[in-house]
Design an enzyme around this catalytic site. Structure first.
Site, mmCIF file in Angstrom:
data_model
loop_
_atom_site.group_PDB
_atom_site.id
_atom_site.type_symbol
_atom_site.label_atom_id
_atom_site.label_comp_id
_atom_site.label_asym_id
_atom_site.label_seq_id
_atom_site.Cartn_x
_atom_site.Cartn_y
_atom_site.Cartn_z
ATOM 1 N N GLY A 1 28.611 54.309 62.929
ATOM 2 C CA GLY A 1 29.506 53.380 62.250
ATOM 3 C C GLY A 1 30.587 54.099 61.457
ATOM 4 O O GLY A 1 30.427 55.248 61.041
ATOM 5 N N HIS B 1 17.169 56.018 62.955
ATOM 6 C CA HIS B 1 18.540 55.872 62.456
ATOM 7 C C HIS B 1 19.000 57.135 61.730
ATOM 8 O O HIS B 1 19.701 57.080 60.718
ATOM 9 C CB HIS B 1 18.631 54.659 61.519
ATOM 10 C CG HIS B 1 19.940 53.929 61.610
ATOM 11 N ND1 HIS B 1 20.169 52.971 62.554
ATOM 12 C CD2 HIS B 1 21.088 54.013 60.883
ATOM 13 C CE1 HIS B 1 21.387 52.483 62.397
ATOM 14 N NE2 HIS B 1 21.970 53.109 61.397
#
Length: 380
Positions: free
Chosen positions: A83, A279
């Site tokens: 992101g 993650h």
């Protein structure tokens, strides 16, 4: 393509990237959550994996090519979704998409990065994958999936390990929590990094390009935070996945699997692959490193679903360790962003070339002729 010998390791790229990026941007890239325990454990426990070489056996040469979902790639690693890439280094998703296409490896675009589905598809000739953050509204979900289909994305990745945003003290201090804010301190950091600042002027302020059609015009930072909270619901379950499986005719992968129960559910729902991931250590500091669940998940379910891995992989030997432990393919996020932060437009090509060279050397050393042979060299 040869790599720049001034930066012969990912650690060298990380050091150079830190010198060129504003501190808030580097810390957003580099940090984990809470006390960074799992961030560090990801790599340290992966590097506990040992491989056995065969020196006297006949060897015909090593080939890093591998087939994944019917597509042959030049190496068993790809670029993971990240992101806000354009915040960390201007135009970085486009740099990496071009490099991935040039080197014939997968590039995964995140819903919340700073390039659009359509632009990534254009740069990769319809070969980029897309990662979906699950929207709250079904109509938005359906529209984004239709755009990914129209862009010819061969693989849709759905994310399951962000039911809530990780607690990241650095980002909170730097004003990068939701809603974000730009402090005087951050502005001073930008002024001290002229290359980053000039590139930001050239490419413009980073935006959530895929989400632009759905965002009200003129949002300030506080309103942006509210929009993101209202628009996305990160917690997945079978009822949310079923309509996606029905709608998406390409390969469907779930990213963030870390236990047997979730692997079994993915198989039951008819998914094509799972990415064992935590993650990058950014969500649950008290969780396991990725290599631990990978070993047991790959052993139990590897013949039923394609098992892949990301988080903690920082080198060619790390890729080899993950493949030997049972992953069919691997992905990296930070490593490629360090490359772009260090070397700008050349960072993607350099990092891929470096990792290919490292992996080739490991294969030659082991007497491992093809990627699928790595498990034969695992010391258990």
């Amino acid at each position: 393509m040869a790599f720049n010998t001034k930066y012969p390791s990912i650690d060298d790229l990380r050091t150079r990237a830190q010198q060129r990026m504003p501190r808030f941007a580097f810390e957003y890239l580099d940090g984990g959550c809470n006390e960074d325990v799992n961030l560090l454990r990801n790599t340290s426990e992966l590097r506990d994996v040992q491989l056995r070489p065969n020196y006297l056996r006949a060897h015909k040469g090593a080939n890093t090519k591998t087939t994944l979902f019917g597509i042959e790639y030049d190496a068993p690693f790809g670029i993971a979704p990240v992101g806000l890439q354009g915040l960390m280094w201007p135009n970085s998703p486009e740099i990496l998409a071009k490099a991935a296409h040039h080197h014939n490896i997968p590039f995964i675009l995140s819903t919340v990065t700073t390039s659009s589905i359509e632009r990534a598809s254009e740069l990769t000739e319809g070969k980029s994958w897309f990662q979906l953050y699950h929207p709250t509204e079904n109509s938005l979900r359906d529209d984004i999936i239709k755009r990914a289909d129209a862009a010819h994305c061969p693989v849709l990745v759905i994310l399951c390990d962000v039911p809530t945003f990780g607690f990241r003290p650095r980002d909170i201090r730097n004003g990068l929590a939701m809603p974000p804010k730009m402090s005087i301190q951050n502005i001073l950091q930008v002024l001290s990094k002229p290359s980053w600042a000039l590139n930001t002027l050239r490419y413009g302020q980073p935006n959530f390009e895929t989400l632009k059609p759905y965002m009200p015009k003129g949002l300030d930072l506080k309103q942006l935070g509210k929009f993101m909270d209202q628009t996305f619901s990160g917690r997945l379950n079978a009822e949310k996945i079923k309509p996606i499986r029905d709608m998406w005719k390409g390969k469907l992968v779930i990213k963030g699997v870390a236990c047997h129960e979730d692997a079994e559910e993915a198989i039951r729902l008819g998914l094509d692959g799972i990415i064992v991931s935590n993650h990058g250590g950014r969500q649950l500091d008290a969780g396991e490193s990725t290599i631990k669940p990978l070993a047991s998940i790959a052993e139990k379910y590897g013949d039923q679903i394609t098992v892949m891995m990301d988080s903690g992989i920082r080198s060619g030997p790390d890729v080899a360790r993950a493949l030997a432990t049972g992953a069919k393919f691997t992905f990296m996020g930070r490593s490629f962003m360090y490359g772009v932060g260090a070397l700008g437009n050349q960072g993607g090509d350099h990092t891929i070339s470096l990792l290919k060279a490292e992996l080739q050397q490991v294969m030659e050393q082991l007497c491992c002729e093809k990627v699928s042979d790595f498990p034969n060299h695992l010391i258990k």
